[in-house]
Every structure is written in C-alpha cells, then in structure tokens.
Design an enzyme around this catalytic site. Structure first.
Site, PDB file in Angstrom:
ATOM      1  CG  ASP A  12      30.296  53.947  41.037  1.00 20.59           C
ATOM      2  OD1 ASP A  12      29.867  54.988  41.552  1.00 20.59           O
ATOM      3  OD2 ASP A  12      31.143  53.211  41.566  1.00 20.59           O
ATOM      4  NE  ARG A  91      36.059  44.914  36.984  1.00 19.21           N
ATOM      5  CZ  ARG A  91      34.854  44.744  37.510  1.00 19.21           C
ATOM      6  NH1 ARG A  91      33.999  43.919  36.933  1.00 19.21           N
ATOM      7  NH2 ARG A  91      34.493  45.385  38.586  1.00 19.21           N
ATOM      8  CG  ASP A 120      38.088  46.634  38.795  1.00 17.62           C
ATOM      9  OD1 ASP A 120      38.826  45.639  38.637  1.00 17.62           O
ATOM     10  OD2 ASP A 120      37.140  46.661  39.598  1.00 17.62           O
ATOM     11  CB  SER A 171      31.808  49.188  46.357  1.00 20.31           C
ATOM     12  OG  SER A 171      32.301  48.740  45.120  1.00 20.31           O
TER      13      SER A 171
HETATM   14  N1  ARG Z   1      40.621  44.337  45.128  1.00 23.48           N
HETATM   15  C1  ARG Z   1      40.019  43.483  44.180  1.00 23.48           C
HETATM   16  C2  ARG Z   1      40.679  43.628  42.827  1.00 23.48           C
HETATM   17  O1  ARG Z   1      41.279  44.617  42.575  1.00 23.48           O
HETATM   18  C3  ARG Z   1      38.529  43.608  44.113  1.00 23.48           C
HETATM   19  C4  ARG Z   1      37.940  44.906  43.667  1.00 23.48           C
HETATM   20  C5  ARG Z   1      36.488  44.798  43.852  1.00 23.48           C
HETATM   21  N2  ARG Z   1      35.711  45.920  43.466  1.00 23.48           N
HETATM   22  C6  ARG Z   1      34.590  46.275  44.122  1.00 23.48           C
HETATM   23  N3  ARG Z   1      33.878  47.191  43.609  1.00 23.48           N
HETATM   24  N4  ARG Z   1      34.233  45.738  45.255  1.00 23.48           N
HETATM   25  O2  ARG Z   1      40.629  42.751  41.996  1.00 23.48           O
END
Ligand code: ARG
Length: 395
Positions: A12, A91, A120, A171
């Site tokens: 991405d 993050r 995120d 991902s």
């Molecule tokens: N569900 C988790 C969170 O919101 C992980 C997200 C992971 N993202 C990914 N691109 N695999 O913190």
C-alpha cells in the site's frame, strides 16, 4: 507541495508513493524501525526507486521497547484477553516520528497508507492531529481513492516496479512485540491458517522434544534478565521471540472487534509477549493483595482498550499509567517458565515482596487460627448471605 509519507515498503505505501510522486509532489519517506525484520536498506532503495526525494530511516527499537512495550507488560495488555497490541502500540510512535519530520521539513502534508476499514487510520490520524498544526493536511490515499490491494498492485506494475512477493498473499504488520497477519485464506474464519502465514514460530508438532526452561527476572514490573543473563528490554524481547518461537509457542487466532464496527479474523505471532505477560501477571498474583489484584485488572483493561482504540493521547492513559507504575513498584522477583511443543506453563515464582508465607500455609506446623476464631469468623462472614437466603425462602 511537500508530503511526508509514513513508508513501510509494503504494497500500500509503495503504491501511494508512486501515485504521489507521479502527481509531481515532493515526497519525503519515513521508515521507522520498530523491530520489523525487513531489510531497511532495501526499503530505502525502493523508496528512491519509486520517486522519493528524500528518505529517513529512524531507529526507534529501544524507544519502542521502553516507552511502549514496558507499559504494556506492566498493564498485562491483552486486548479482548488475547491480542498483545503490537500494531496498536507501534502506530502512535510511528506517527510521532512522522510529525517531527513534517515540522522539520516544513511539509504541507503528511500521508499514511491506512484503509477506512481498519483501526490504524484512527491511531495515525489521532496522533498526527494532536501533534501537527491544522494547516498540515493528512492525506490518506488508500481511504480517499478506495485503493484495494489489487488496484495497488496495478499501480505498482504500471509504474514499472514489481510487487514485493512477500506482500502478495497476506497483509503483514510486524514489530518487536507482535507479528500481525491478515488477508488471503484467513479472511474466511473457517479456514485454518496455512503454514506460510507464520514466520516467528515453528508448528508445535515440529517443535523440539526437549522442553525449554526459562527463569525471567522482573524489576518493578519490567523483565531485566533471562536465565541469569541481563539484557536490555529490546534484546530480551527479541531473544524470547526466537527461543520461545522455536518451541512452537506464540500463535494466536482471534475473532476481534475493531474500533470501526467490524469484526475481523486476526492471526498473530507473539512468543515473547505472551510469555512475558503470563509471567508478569503470575508475579503480581504473588505480590498483590486480593483487592489490588482485582482493581488492577480494571485499570489494565481500560489502559489496553484505550491503546487499542487509538487513544494513546487520551489523558486517562497517562493517569492510568501512573497508577500502574506505582503498583508495579512491588512486582520484583523471578518467574520460572517451561515451554514445550506449543504450550507454556509458569512452574515457579519468587519475590522479596510476597505476602505468601510457606510457614502460614503449611497444614502441619506454624500458626493456626483457633477453633473459636474460625467459628467466629465464619459466623459473621456468612451472615448477610444466610439472612438473605432465609428471607427469600431459598433452600
Ligand atoms: N488487528 C490488529 C490491530 O488493529 C492488527 C492489524 C494489523 N494490520 C495488518 N496490516 N496486518 O491492531
């Protein structure tokens, strides 16, 4: 127009970089090292190849360990009792670094690669908005253009840069604390994850026949040594990810409730996180009074929910952390752990601050309440319940 892009080198953010550079923007890319195992030199090269004017690689592994992982251990942070928050913890730190560089570079905008279906975007936008003046715009091209993974692949192919093969199927978001895997066959919660989804753990059935024995030393709630060897936190976590993962422990498969009203099926690897949190919680049980223990669970859950929900800059998080730090002043001692073929057990614990007394608990010696004391206690202790049961005719 100058844009600072939070760049991971994945599908991405690579397609966004190609898009923004293609529009003639001056794109400054920022890759923050939070312990992901990517070759950061390659990420930098890819950034320049895709049109970045300038690239920053920021080493924040120790900062991540000390400012984010340590409080997560002290708070036994497992979202919905399962997920150790890896992505959620990294993050705000990444956003902080991007904001710093945006100010330094006098950028007109910052950009990230989050979709409108995930957590995120909330975590990035929240921290960026808190740290940047309103005239610095937040661009979210994946959200704005509704870029699907397929579209992103097309953009990259058209720009003449093949999609990194590891990013084709899943991902993946990786840092020192957790490896998060989404997509591919995992989207259907009925499907068992295929072995290629995993990188930090061996399949439990292929783990060594000998158990792994660990003694973890904590000081004021933070692990400082394993089997007598002192390590700084980032090294200790990396060491446990390797050793514990090689014994098949650390896989999670979770149906998770996101901030935006969606459920998602999440697969994680977190050998060190799960081991350290189990050991830490065990030591708390040895040290705390029952009231402290029960209250701490509430504080821990609130802290964990705030972090998961993108509210790192919510004042309540600071206040809770002060309380959690204060309570962790007594969480010093050692915990013995055994890891065997995908399972993990705490097998012993010790603390100078324990109120557990071998002497008092022993049925054969030491202090005993007298028969009279015991009867008096039970009489008064059960009075409420007996009186109410009688009043309601319960038998
Ligand atoms: N569900 C988790 C969170 O919101 C992980 C997200 C992971 N993202 C990914 N691109 N695999 O913190």
């Amino acid at each position: 127009m100058k844009v600072v892009l939070a760049y991971s080198g994945g599908l991405d953010t690579s397609s966004i970089l190609a898009l923004l550079a293609g529009k003639g923007y001056d794109v400054v890319t920022v890759t923050v090292n939070v312990g992901q195992e990517d070759e950061l030199r390659d990420v930098e090269e890819r950034a320049y190849a895709l049109g970045a004017k300038k690239h920053y690689t920021i080493d924040a592994v120790d900062e991540f360990a000390e400012r984010f992982i340590a409080p997560a251990i002290k708070a036994n942070a497992l979202y919905e009792g399962v997920y150790p928050l890896g992505t959620a913890l990294a993050r705000p730190l990444i956003a902080e670094k991007v904001a710093e560089i945006a100010l330094e570079e006098k950028a007109d905008a910052v950009a990230h690669g989050c979709t409108s279906k995930g957590n995120d975007q909330v975590r990035f936008d929240a921290t960026l908005k808190a740290l940047l003046p309103p005239e610095v715009k937040i661009l979210a091209p994946v959200r704005e253009l509704m870029l699907t993974r397929e579209k992103s692949m097309k953009i990259l192919e058209e720009a003449g840069y093949p999609v990194p093969s590891t990013h084709k199927k899943y991902s993946i978001d990786e840092n020192l604390w957790t490896r998060s895997i989404e997509g591919g066959e995992l989207d259907d919660p009925r499907n068992e994850p295929s072995e290629e989804a995993f990188a930090w753990t061996v399949p439990p059935w292929k783990a060594p026949d000998e158990p792994l024995a660990l003694t973890i030393r904590f000081e004021e709630g933070v692990p400082i040594a394993v089997n007598g060897e002192k390590m700084k936190l980032s090294e200790l976590v990396a060491y446990l990810n390797k050793t514990v993962g090689s014994h098949g422990y650390g896989r999670l498969d979770h149906i998770e409730n996101r901030v935006v009203g969606l459920k998602s099926r999440e697969v994680y690897e977190a050998p060190a996180a799960l081991t350290l949190i189990a050991a830490h919680r065990d030591l708390e049980k040895l040290v705390y009074t029952p009231r402290e223990l029960r209250f701490k669970e509430l504080a821990d859950r609130e802290w964990t929910d705030l972090v998961y929900q993108g509210l790192w800059m919510e004042p309540l998080r600071w206040s809770l952390e002060k309380l959690i730090d204060e309570m962790n002043k007594w969480v010093t001692g050692e915990v013995k752990v055994r890891v065997f073929k995908g399972g993990m057990l705490v097998t012993g614990r010790w603390s100078p601050y324990t109120s557990y007394s071998v002497e008092e608990i022993d049925y054969n010696r030491g202090w005993y309440p007298s028969d009279e004391e015991a009867r008096g206690f039970i009489e008064i202790y059960t009075m409420h319940s007996r009186a109410a049961a009688l009043a309601r005719g319960l038998k």
